[in-house]
Design a protein around this motif. Structure first.
Motif, PDB file in Angstrom:
ATOM      1  N   UNK A 241       0.838  -1.202   0.000  1.00  0.00           N
ATOM      2  CA  UNK A 241       0.000   0.000   0.000  1.00  0.00           C
ATOM      3  C   UNK A 241       0.873   1.252   0.000  1.00  0.00           C
ATOM      4  N   UNK A 242       1.879   1.257   0.868  1.00  0.00           N
ATOM      5  CA  UNK A 242       2.710   2.454   0.978  1.00  0.00           C
ATOM      6  C   UNK A 242       3.598   2.656  -0.245  1.00  0.00           C
ATOM      7  N   UNK A 243       4.158   1.561  -0.732  1.00  0.00           N
ATOM      8  CA  UNK A 243       5.187   1.721  -1.769  1.00  0.00           C
ATOM      9  C   UNK A 243       4.635   1.704  -3.189  1.00  0.00           C
ATOM     10  N   UNK A 244       3.642   0.875  -3.434  1.00  0.00           N
ATOM     11  CA  UNK A 244       3.341   0.605  -4.845  1.00  0.00           C
ATOM     12  C   UNK A 244       1.963   1.008  -5.351  1.00  0.00           C
ATOM     13  N   UNK A 245       0.993   1.271  -4.484  1.00  0.00           N
ATOM     14  CA  UNK A 245      -0.341   1.533  -5.044  1.00  0.00           C
ATOM     15  C   UNK A 245      -0.284   2.680  -6.045  1.00  0.00           C
ATOM     16  N   UNK A 246       0.493   3.707  -5.716  1.00  0.00           N
ATOM     17  CA  UNK A 246       0.549   4.870  -6.600  1.00  0.00           C
ATOM     18  C   UNK A 246       1.237   4.499  -7.920  1.00  0.00           C
ATOM     19  N   UNK A 247       2.354   3.807  -7.796  1.00  0.00           N
ATOM     20  CA  UNK A 247       3.124   3.436  -8.998  1.00  0.00           C
ATOM     21  C   UNK A 247       2.249   2.592  -9.943  1.00  0.00           C
ATOM     22  N   UNK A 248       1.551   1.594  -9.372  1.00  0.00           N
ATOM     23  CA  UNK A 248       0.735   0.711 -10.216  1.00  0.00           C
ATOM     24  C   UNK A 248      -0.415   1.506 -10.828  1.00  0.00           C
ATOM     25  N   UNK A 249      -1.023   2.362 -10.004  1.00  0.00           N
ATOM     26  CA  UNK A 249      -2.146   3.182 -10.494  1.00  0.00           C
ATOM     27  C   UNK A 249      -1.699   4.032 -11.675  1.00  0.00           C
ATOM     28  N   UNK A 250      -0.516   4.636 -11.555  1.00  0.00           N
ATOM     29  CA  UNK A 250      -0.035   5.506 -12.642  1.00  0.00           C
ATOM     30  C   UNK A 250       0.291   4.688 -13.885  1.00  0.00           C
ATOM     31  N   UNK A 251       0.852   3.497 -13.689  1.00  0.00           N
ATOM     32  CA  UNK A 251       1.190   2.668 -14.854  1.00  0.00           C
ATOM     33  C   UNK A 251      -0.076   2.239 -15.593  1.00  0.00           C
ATOM     34  N   UNK A 252      -1.160   2.026 -14.841  1.00  0.00           N
ATOM     35  CA  UNK A 252      -2.407   1.611 -15.492  1.00  0.00           C
ATOM     36  C   UNK A 252      -3.049   2.802 -16.198  1.00  0.00           C
TER      37      UNK A 252
END
Ligand SMILES: Nc1ncnc2c1ncn2[C@@H]1O[C@H](COP(=O)(O)OP(=O)(O)OP(=O)(O)O)[C@@H](O)[C@H]1O
Length: 893
Positions: free
Chosen positions: A100-111
């Protein structure tokens, strides 16, 4: 839609895992060396260190815009230093919290946009990299969590398309999704692209449409890793990489029609927009490996403004395949998340890993001060590739390099265009790939899920890596011979062509040893002799074959009692000490063969009080192969010796492309019927002294040695090419320095002098490499008996080697060959066998890996013989390791 150029600031994190059960059991009072210091004005404790408080301080508006996280830092204390990070996760933090802290944003942006991202997990061995990335059991790691989010989005939009690849990377790329050899697979190569990081061509990269499909591919990849367990080369040296490629289908006509296969006019426009790369860094060689060094140096360079990367361009990243692959992330074209994993006790080179985290926080800090415009990678633009291909084909006369570059670019273009093929066609391709994967596993004798469910009993392969343990199994029906030419194909050090025999009769399984050498088959830690009668097997029995293969007997009705976690510690250590010492010596011998060294190491069990008191240590001796002269002798406490054997086992496991069962499954099933007959006839043949069998054994053994020699040459060629690559990089750096000189960074005179100095140094290095090369490729009969210097494999090792050479040449010729017994200082009684006084600094070739040298590097504990009296010892003045050498400076009398 998100901004096309959206790119969040890099994130650096540390994850400290809990103590493991076996760590607590073996040493309950291990010190915790990693600590999160209390708050101080410079650091802000945030994120999961205060899991219940989602934000410790309100982020600034700028930080919010740039992804917020770079603005705040916490710190971890280790070895007297404090290392800043954006997040520190402790043992109490779940996988979900880390994701949640590290990757939700990264994955959201990649999608949602074209922002790609790279997640690198690095850290010492057993620190939790694989646990964090892939996860074990129900503890899903970052990759499964990301898969879940990606397919949720795909389900919601119906337009998102996903491809994935899974491969290992070291000196070469091994496609983990390709069927096992001997099935032919495409040549895999790394192609450099203009304006983007290198692309790996020739990989299996299927379109996946569900979480189960991704899971099946990852499972197969892990099986493939576990299957390639040849005990030659280095296991755990390869970085494991998993990549998602994401695309959006845009339908300009709005009618959603699927194009026909091969139809040139596609009504659906598919845009591959982003990729998410997960890298599980190899840890066994730590920062001796050029790729980790390169990673660390790139981050350091970025932290100081990226001067070298800008000056040298692609050349800066050419030091390893890993840095070439990660160019986009290292240059800031993609978001980079670096997670250093650690055990509470720290571990080997922990400070270096934390240093990388520190550098990345500095990069984030710089970006916060001077936000860079997003410069997304051009990886996904087919247009750019076409333009480059056209420009190149019109440019200048034809040449070999131009043709090669054109061919590589066309290959990239063709592979990328494949993703635009109709979906039905790509689905068929995935089905065909799965079938080929399963067929190749079956050809190696491994069972599939359905076989296992139906089988009354099977053998489960155990592995040193918890990720790989239990992922391969052999079903035992009827009668089976296990070995390198058996019905069940086994490979590895100490595995005979027909190693053992397992037969099913009277409602149970029976194990017979077929190997004539001692200590080759163990049942529950007890050695079985070739003459021993067949032993009955029961659920939970452990069979150890050769030097490092271990299997567990599973009776299906007891499956629910199977606890692989509890089995991990293994009972290898219940072997008799002399069997373990024999195994360690065999492993060492193999290592020396690979190093083509004229020095020799071996362990031996010391005689203590004529056997009255228990043996508490094993003696390790390092000697000159030809003269037998002892160069050094260590006393290694038993526990360390045991972990050394385990480490040696892992060191020697490595994939080799050519390894494969020699027979097709059909032939193998024919052979199964006659298996017991063959065992008997082999024995009879041997008993009757049939010469052709002896001859066959000789041919097999000659072949085995040839194979090892070839493997040795390949490894040496690898290390040489690495050295040459580094020398070329050094030259390029000099040129870049000169360019900077011309731009006014230093005066032309200074630049000229610098070039002269560097040139001298490079000339010497090249001369050394050339003579080494010539020596290496001489037929072995012509090779001189002097030690072939083992070329250090890194730039820093090269400069260290230069100092070693200087020391070497400084040694007075009249001084006798150094010979010394080094004692750890821990043991009290045994007297060293031999000690000759020598003067001045001297060198000792290191053939043993670092853990054993731990004693030696504790300078205060080291004792060397007194120059005047063999029976007296005195402390050494200074000890350091460089380029594979241990260098002592002896105090003056
Ligand atoms: N956060 C954690 N919580 C609980 N157990 C953990 C955690 N991290 C790691 N472990 C356990 O530690 C052991 C080693 O973990 P893992 O295999 O992930 O290490 P690694 O760094 O990948 O090792 P290697 O470099 O040897 O591949 C495993 O048994 C794993 O279950």
């Amino acid at each position: 839609m998100a901004d096309r150029n959206a790119r969040s600031a890099p994130v650096a994190a540390v994850r400290i895992r809990p103590w493991l059960k076996n760590e607590q059991e073996t040493s309950p009072d291990l010190p915790e060396r990693l600590a999160v210091p209390p708050r101080n004005p410079r650091t802000t404790v945030r994120g999961p260190t205060r899991a219940t408080a989602p934000r410790a301080a309100a982020p600034t508006a700028d930080a919010r815009r740039r992804g917020a996280r770079a603005a705040q830092r916490v710190a971890v204390a280790y070895g007297g230093e404090t290392y800043p990070a954006h997040y520190i996760f402790g043992p109490q933090h779940s996988q979900q919290a880390v994701y949640k802290e590290l990757l939700t944003k990264l994955i959201g942006e990649a999608i949602a946009s074209n922002a790609s991202g790279t997640v690198i997990a690095c850290g010492p061995p057993m620190s939790g990299k694989s646990h964090t990335l892939l996860g074990y059991g129900s503890e899903f790691g970052l990759v499964p969590h990301a898969t879940l989010d990606i397919f949720r989005a795909a389900e919601a939009t119906k337009k998102l398309k996903v491809w994935c690849s899974y491969f290992e990377l070291h000196h070469e790329v091994v496609d983990l999704l390709a069927p096992l050899p001997p099935t032919p697979s495409a040549d895999v190569e790394l192609v450099e692209l203009r304006g983007a990081g290198a692309q790996v061509c020739g990989l299996q990269e299927p379109l996946v449409q569900s979480i189960e499909e991704v899971q099946a591919l990852v499972d197969y990849g892990n099986q493939r890793r576990a299957a390639n367990e040849k005990l030659l080369g280095v296991h755990g040296n390869a970085h494991t990489v998993f990549v998602f490629h994401l695309a959006i289908d845009e339908d300009p006509h709005g009618d959603g029609r699927e194009p026909l296969s091969g139809s040139p006019a596609s009504p659906v426009e598919r845009r591959v927009r982003s990729k998410i790369t997960f890298v599980d860094c190899a840890s066994s060689n730590g920062f001796k490996d050029t790729s980790l060094q390169g990673l660390s140096e790139s981050l350091k360079d970025q932290a100081s403004g990226g001067v070298r990367a800008k000056g040298l361009g692609k050349a800066f990243f050419r030091r390893s395949l890993l840095t070439q692959l990660l160019e986009d992330a290292l240059c800031g074209r993609e978001q980079l998340v670096l997670l250093a994993t650690a055990s509470p006790g720290g571990g080997e080179q922990m400070g270096d890993y934390l240093e990388m985290v520190r550098h990345l926080t500095q990069v984030a800090e710089q970006e916060k001060r001077a936000p860079m415009e997003g410069t997304p990678s051009r990886m996904d633009c087919l247009g750019h590739l076409q333009v480059e291909i056209e420009a190149l084909s019109m440019e200048g006369p034809p040449s070999e390099s131009k043709e090669a570059r054109l061919a590589a670019l066309q290959r990239v273009l063709a592979e990328r265009s494949l993703r635009e093929a109709p979906e039905a066609f790509q689905v068929q391709q995935l089905v065909a790939l799965r079938q080929a994967q399963e067929a190749s596993l079956a050809a190696w004798g491994f069972a599939c899920e359905e076989d296992l469910a139906a089988a009354p009993c099977y053998l489960l392969r155990l592995h040193g890596d918890p990720m790989l343990t239990g992922c391969l199994a052999y079903v035992i029906t009827g009668s089976r011979i296990l070995g390198s030419s058996g019905d069940i194909f086994l490979q590895g050090l100490g595995i005979a062509p027909q190693h053992c025999h397992i037969a099913e009769h009277s409602g149970g399984l029976w194990l017979t040893n077929l190997c004539s050498e001692p200590h080759r088959v163990f049942l529950n830690g007890k050695s079985m002799e070739a003459t021993s009668p067949a032993e009955p097997l029961k659920h939970g029995d452990r069979i150890q074959l050769g030097c490092a293969l271990e299997m567990l007997v599973v009776m299906n009705e007891n499956l629910k009692n199977l606890d692989l976690e509890a089995l991990e510690a293994g009972d290898l250590w219940s072997r008799p000490l002399d069997a373990l010492v024999q195994q360690a010596n065999e492993l060492l011998k193999e290592l020396e063969l690979l190093q083509v060294s004229n020095q020799h190491s071996h362990f031996e069990v010391p005689e203590v009080d004529g056997g009255a008191s228990p043996v508490r240590f094993v003696r390790w001796e390092h000697s000159e192969r030809e003269s037998g002269e002892v160069l050094a002798s260590f006393e290694v406490p038993l526990e360390e010796f045991q972990s050394e054997v385990k480490r040696l086992q892992e060191l020697y496991r490595s994939p080799r492309k050519s390894d494969a069962p020699k027979e097709s499954p059909d032939t193998a099933s024919h052979r199964t019927d006659t298996a017991s007959h063959r065992v008997d006839s082999t024995r009879e043949g041997l008993q009757a002294g049939r010469p052709e069998l002896a001859e066959l054994a000789q041919v097999e053994s000659a072949l085995w040695h040839k194979e090892k020699a070839v493997a040795a040459s390949i490894r040496r060629a690898h290390s040489l090419s690495q050295c040459i690559g580094e020398t070329v990089s050094a030259l390029q750096e000099t040129v870049a320095d000169l360019r900077r000189g011309a731009a006014g960074a230093f005066t032309p005179v200074e630049a000229f002098e610098k070039l002269q100095d560097e040139n001298q140094d490079l000339k010497q290095r090249l001369a050394r490499l050339e003579s080494h090369w010539a020596e290496t490729w001489k037929p072995s009969s012509q090779r001189s008996s002097a030690a072939v210097p083992s070329e250090p494999s890194t730039a820093s090792a090269l400069s260290a080697a230069t100092s070693v050479d200087r020391l070497r040449s400084a040694r007075p010729r009249a001084v006798p060959r150094p010979s010394v017994v080094v004692r750890s200082g821990r043991m009290s009684s045994p007297v060293p066998t031999r000690a000759e006084p020598v003067a001045g600094p001297y060198l000792m070739r290191r053939t043993l890996p670092v853990p054993l040298l731990r004693h030696a590097t504790e300078v205060s504990q080291l004792r060397v013989p007194h120059p005047d009296a063999d029976t007296m010892y005195m402390p050494v003045q200074r000890v350091h390791q460089a380029a594979g050498y241990l260098i002592y400076t002896r105090p003056s009398k």
